[in-house]
Scaffold this active site. Structure first.
Site, PDB file in Angstrom:
ATOM      1  N   ARG A 236      -4.682  14.040 -62.940  1.00  0.00           N
ATOM      2  CA  ARG A 236      -3.448  14.478 -62.293  1.00  0.00           C
ATOM      3  C   ARG A 236      -3.348  13.811 -60.924  1.00  0.00           C
ATOM      4  NH1 ARG A 236      -1.809  15.766 -66.527  1.00  0.00           N
ATOM      5  NH2 ARG A 236      -0.836  17.725 -67.205  1.00  0.00           N
ATOM      6  N   GLU A 265       6.060  13.039 -58.718  1.00  0.00           N
ATOM      7  CA  GLU A 265       6.658  12.267 -59.809  1.00  0.00           C
ATOM      8  C   GLU A 265       8.080  12.749 -60.065  1.00  0.00           C
ATOM      9  OE1 GLU A 265       4.048  12.721 -63.162  1.00  0.00           O
ATOM     10  OE2 GLU A 265       2.363  11.741 -62.164  1.00  0.00           O
ATOM     11  N   HIS A 284       2.769   7.951 -66.047  1.00  0.00           N
ATOM     12  CA  HIS A 284       2.336   9.204 -66.666  1.00  0.00           C
ATOM     13  C   HIS A 284       2.582   9.208 -68.179  1.00  0.00           C
ATOM     14  CE1 HIS A 284       1.611  13.729 -65.703  1.00  0.00           C
ATOM     15  NE2 HIS A 284       1.045  13.373 -66.841  1.00  0.00           N
TER      16      HIS A 284
END
Length: 333
Positions: A236, A265, A284
């Site tokens: 993460r 993000e 991601h």
């Protein structure tokens, strides 16, 4: 009365077909928090991806909601505390992404050391004739073979990474909240304290979840332990203090950084963008594959249906919710 379920992303069709056998299903693709808060009052179940935030203001307006099923292993996009107080069950998926993410982590690592992304851009710009520059910098292009690879987090994903990296001729070091004797026996992984893993490794791969304990686990002080090394993050974004990483790259202390995740993000601008040689950046999507997405969809559906049947799924995140709202009170099927 059949349950009403809202899905907030483009879910694979086969899991949706299974869900529709038991519930009425609506889609609201990638809504804003305001849009989701407006619609949520009409639904008994919610299935969300990591791109869908479910903060307190949404949960407070969820008058009928009984379960939030995360179509992901992570659940930091959901306010779990608020959900628990309101008696809403929160579930996650597990296991299905391990192989896909591990494969991606190895790919990121190879791309970082062998400069695949940089040279791909070079040739696309029509700069093949400048390849002499690459030949002159061969000393900065390295193999994974023969390296010490440190893995922070030895869950299912960490173990899958360790197996692949061992097959590539590396030595595996690791730190996790507990010893993992199975992977130690399988690949000869060596358990060390966290800071020792950073000191001893040539490459460090982050495979940890986002928790209060892991926030900025790679901070300015620990970046000093990574001088002359490579860092790869498929966990993460909050695991890393990005300002410290940028500073270390600017000063030439960190040899390279590859990441699939960011502190905030989506990313449209970032100081790391200008370091094409030293970084590999992806949006991601380490777990995105046809196979993994379908498997994850089925698990998210099964978790949601289990709660609506009055059962406690094995991947229930907030187990204390059963004291607030027992399973029999959310049973609809």
């Amino acid at each position: 009365m059949r349950p009403r379920v809202l899905v907030t992303f483009k879910m694979k069709s086969k899991p949706v077909e299974e869900l529709k056998k038991y519930a009425d299903v609506d889609f609201l693709l990638y809504p804003s928090v305001e849009e989701l808060a407006e619609k949520i009052k009409d639904y008994d179940g919610l299935i969300v991806s990591p791109l869908n935030r479910v903060p307190r203001e949404v949960i407070e307006r969820a008058e009928r909601l009984k379960v939030i099923s995360c179509h992901s292993a992570g659940y930091d996009h959901v306010d779990v505390e608020a959900a628990t107080k309101k008696g809403i069950y929160v579930t996650k998926v597990s296991g299905v992404l391990s192989e896909a993410v591990a494969e991606f982590a190895v790919g990121l690592t190879i791309a970082l050391l062998r400069k695949f992304v940089y040279t791909d851009k070079l040739i696309r710009r029509g700069e093949w004739d400048s390849h002499a520059k690459i030949w002159s910098t061969f000393k900065d292009i390295e193999t994974v073979y023969g390296k010490k690879v440190g893995i922070l987090g030895m869950g299912a994903i960490g173990k899958a990474i360790a197996r692949r990296m061992k097959a590539m001729g590396t030595e595996i070091l690791y730190w996790s909240r507990s010893r993992k004797e199975d992977i130690e026996a399988e690949v000869g992984a060596k358990y060390l304290p966290l800071d020792e893993v950073l000191r001893e490794s040539d490459i460090v791969i982050l495979a940890l979840p986002a928790t209060p304990e892991t926030y900025h686990i790679i901070n300015e002080e620990r970046i000093k332990l990574l001088e002359g090394k490579y860092l790869v993050n498929i966990g993460r974004g909050t695991l890393v203090d990005e300002k410290a990483v940028v500073k270390a790259i600017e000063e030439g202390r960190l040899k390279g950084y590859a990441t699939d995740v960011f502190e905030k993000e989506p990313v449209t601008e970032h100081p790391l963008f200008k370091y094409e040689w030293e970084t590999v950046l992806t949006p991601h999507h380490a777990g995105l594959s046809k196979e993994a997405m379908e498997d994850m969809g089925f698990q998210a559906v099964m978790n949601l249906l289990a709660v609506l049947r009055g059962e406690i799924p094995k991947d229930l995140v907030n187990r204390e919710v059963v004291k607030v709202r027992p399973p029999e009170e959310v049973k609809m099927l």
